[in-house]
Design an enzyme around this catalytic site. Structure first.
Site, PDB file in Angstrom:
ATOM      1  N   ARG A   1      19.192 -10.170  10.246  1.00  0.00           N
ATOM      2  CA  ARG A   1      18.930  -8.804  10.733  1.00  0.00           C
ATOM      3  C   ARG A   1      17.977  -8.830  11.931  1.00  0.00           C
ATOM      4  NH1 ARG A   1      15.382  -5.795   8.472  1.00  0.00           N
ATOM      5  NH2 ARG A   1      15.800  -6.439   6.331  1.00  0.00           N
TER       6      ARG A   1
ATOM      7  N   LYS B   1      36.053   0.161  22.234  1.00  0.00           N
ATOM      8  CA  LYS B   1      37.111   0.584  23.142  1.00  0.00           C
ATOM      9  C   LYS B   1      37.500  -0.580  24.063  1.00  0.00           C
ATOM     10  CE  LYS B   1      36.256   4.307  20.884  1.00  0.00           C
ATOM     11  NZ  LYS B   1      35.319   5.329  21.291  1.00  0.00           N
TER      12      LYS B   1
ATOM     13  N   ASP C   1      26.679   7.226  29.131  1.00  0.00           N
ATOM     14  CA  ASP C   1      27.752   6.672  28.317  1.00  0.00           C
ATOM     15  C   ASP C   1      28.869   6.300  29.286  1.00  0.00           C
ATOM     16  OD1 ASP C   1      29.978   6.157  26.720  1.00  0.00           O
ATOM     17  OD2 ASP C   1      29.343   7.569  25.161  1.00  0.00           O
TER      18      ASP C   1
HETATM   19  C1  LIG Z   1      34.247   6.062  20.711  1.00  0.00           C
HETATM   20  C2  LIG Z   1      33.162   6.563  21.577  1.00  0.00           C
HETATM   21  C3  LIG Z   1      31.826   6.616  21.123  1.00  0.00           C
HETATM   22  C4  LIG Z   1      31.449   6.235  19.711  1.00  0.00           C
HETATM   23  O1  LIG Z   1      31.614   4.864  19.500  1.00  0.00           O
HETATM   24  P1  LIG Z   1      31.976   4.242  18.045  1.00  0.00           P
HETATM   25  O2  LIG Z   1      32.091   2.800  18.361  1.00  0.00           O
HETATM   26  O3  LIG Z   1      33.234   4.880  17.578  1.00  0.00           O
HETATM   27  O4  LIG Z   1      30.833   4.565  17.155  1.00  0.00           O
HETATM   28  C5  LIG Z   1      30.865   7.056  21.999  1.00  0.00           C
HETATM   29  N1  LIG Z   1      31.165   7.435  23.262  1.00  0.00           N
HETATM   30  C6  LIG Z   1      32.435   7.403  23.729  1.00  0.00           C
HETATM   31  C7  LIG Z   1      32.720   7.834  25.123  1.00  0.00           C
HETATM   32  C8  LIG Z   1      33.474   6.964  22.904  1.00  0.00           C
HETATM   33  O5  LIG Z   1      34.735   6.953  23.368  1.00  0.00           O
END
Ligand SMILES: *Cc1c(COP(=O)(O)O)cnc(C)c1O
Length: 390
Positions: A60, A203, A178
């Site tokens: 961890r 993604k 993001d």
């Molecule tokens: C999928 C996504 C998230 C969240 O990520 P997870 O891996 O599903 O927790 C955050 N921001 C964007 C733009 C996303 O497409």
């Protein structure tokens, strides 16, 4: 080094010393401590947020397989450091918790990923959010603002936010971008002054639809604070997931290039379809901004169907090659209905203000041959037309 070279080689510096060629996977949950004084010093360092120590102590606190992936991602984002988490949401949570002491609210711009919107709106983390337009950041910001959060290209409408302008408006207050939709191949927010870059590594970074992960690229000082949160809250990335992510990075530029070329052709085709009333894609509306902060529009597009919800629901059922599913960034194409799925957790009024209508579909374009994708959409649209007449 150029992005393509970094994607292949970054985060592998210690392989030579280890005498191996492929990335090793270390699944140890604990590590032997034969030298107690050294063990205590290592524990103190890791709990304080250091990136490494003489002894990992406990997984961890540190894991070498995860650390290699973090180094690779930091290099790709031109950041000093990166900290990986068990999901994109765990990564966002860690930043919000790390910034909690620095202010009493965050400013954020909509639209944004549905669960990010929900996490900030629901008050779970005790850091209230004030929703503003990017142009309102300068007026809304004050010394008790803990963080400014933007997403660009934004999910699901592909809206672009001017990163450099928001950074300027935020002054001394850190900005989180993001950048999931852009990937480090197309956009590097750190070079535009952002303090944190968030990726849902689930993604494009994962790219094969088999990993859930998140990562933050930032300065070493900010990474230290994030590692402290990770040690305390345990939102870890599993070493097998880190291995898969790192193994996939070398082909990330190739995957993005191919999927983006497909997406550009699909956008042109969609614009000619009578059943499509609007198409959304980075650079369609604001080409100058896209070229200013991105090296290409990316691989996600959205469109509205003139026949609304009924047509969208029929397309979900009728697609054959394209998978009707949430998520994005995989080698295979996915299509989904944001109002009914990914952005369901956002209330209807907010959704419609952000342009997330019942007629909107979002498509993550994969690396298949574009002719097959067009043929699949064409036959699905035909089914939707039949359903509308019936
Ligand atoms: C999928 C996504 C998230 C969240 O990520 P997870 O891996 O599903 O927790 C955050 N921001 C964007 C733009 C996303 O497409």
């Amino acid at each position: 080094m150029k992005t393509e070279t970094l994607a292949v080689h970054a985060g592998r510096a210690d392989l030579k010393t280890l005498g191996v060629h492929a990335l090793p996977i270390d699944l140890s949950s604990t590590y032997p401590v034969y030298d107690l004084a050294e063990g205590t010093a290592s524990l103190d360092a890791l709990v304080a947020g250091d990136a490494t120590a003489a002894n990992p102590i406990y997984s961890r606190l540190y894991n070498p397989t995860v650390h290699r992936f973090e180094q690779a991602l930091a290099a790709l984002e031109q950041a000093e450091a990166a900290v990986a988490f068990g999901s994109g949401m765990a990564a966002l949570t860690a930043v919000l918790l790390a910034r909690k002491g620095a202010g009493d609210h965050v400013l954020a711009c909509r639209p944004i990923y549905g669960t990010s919107d929900h996490l900030m709106s629901c008050g779970l983390l005790g850091l209230p959010v004030r929703w503003v337009q990017p142009a309102e950041v300068a007026d809304a910001i004050n010394p008790s603002t803990a963080l400014v959060i933007i997403e660009t290209p934004a999910n699901p409408t592909l809206e672009l936010v001017d990163i450099a302008a928001v950074v300027k408006a935020a002054g001394a207050i850190p900005v989180l971008v993001d950048s999931t939709f852009a990937t480090p191949v197309l956009q590097n927010p750190i070079t535009l002054g952002a303090r944190y870059v968030l990726h849902s590594a689930t993604k494009f970074l994962g790219g094969h639809g088999d990993v859930i992960a998140g990562v933050i690229a930032c300065s070493e000082a900010d990474a230290k604070a994030l590692r402290q949160v990770r040690v305390g809250t345990g939102g870890l990335l599993h070493p097998l997931a880190a291995y898969l992510l790192h193994r996939g990075l070398p082909t990330l530029p190739l995957r993005v290039e191919r999927a983006q070329a497909n997406a550009e052709k699909l956008v042109q085709w969609l614009q000619q379809q009578s059943q499509v009333s609007a198409v959304y894609f980075p650079g369609l509306k604001n080409r100058a901004l896209m070229q200013q902060q991105m090296r290409g529009p990316g691989c996600v597009l959205a469109f509205e169907l003139a026949d609304g919800y009924r047509a969208a629901a029929t397309v979900m059922t009728a697609v054959k090659r394209i998978t009707p599913a949430v998520s994005l960034g995989s080698v295979d194409s996915l299509i989904q209905h944001p109002a009914g799925l990914t952005h369901r957790v956002v209330d209807e009024h907010t959704r419609s203000k952000a342009g997330i209508h019942a007629s909107l579909m979002r498509m993550s374009v994969g690396i298949e041959h574009v002719d097959d994708l067009i043929a699949d959409l064409q036959q699905a649209f035909r089914s939707a037309k039949v359903a509308a007449v019936a």
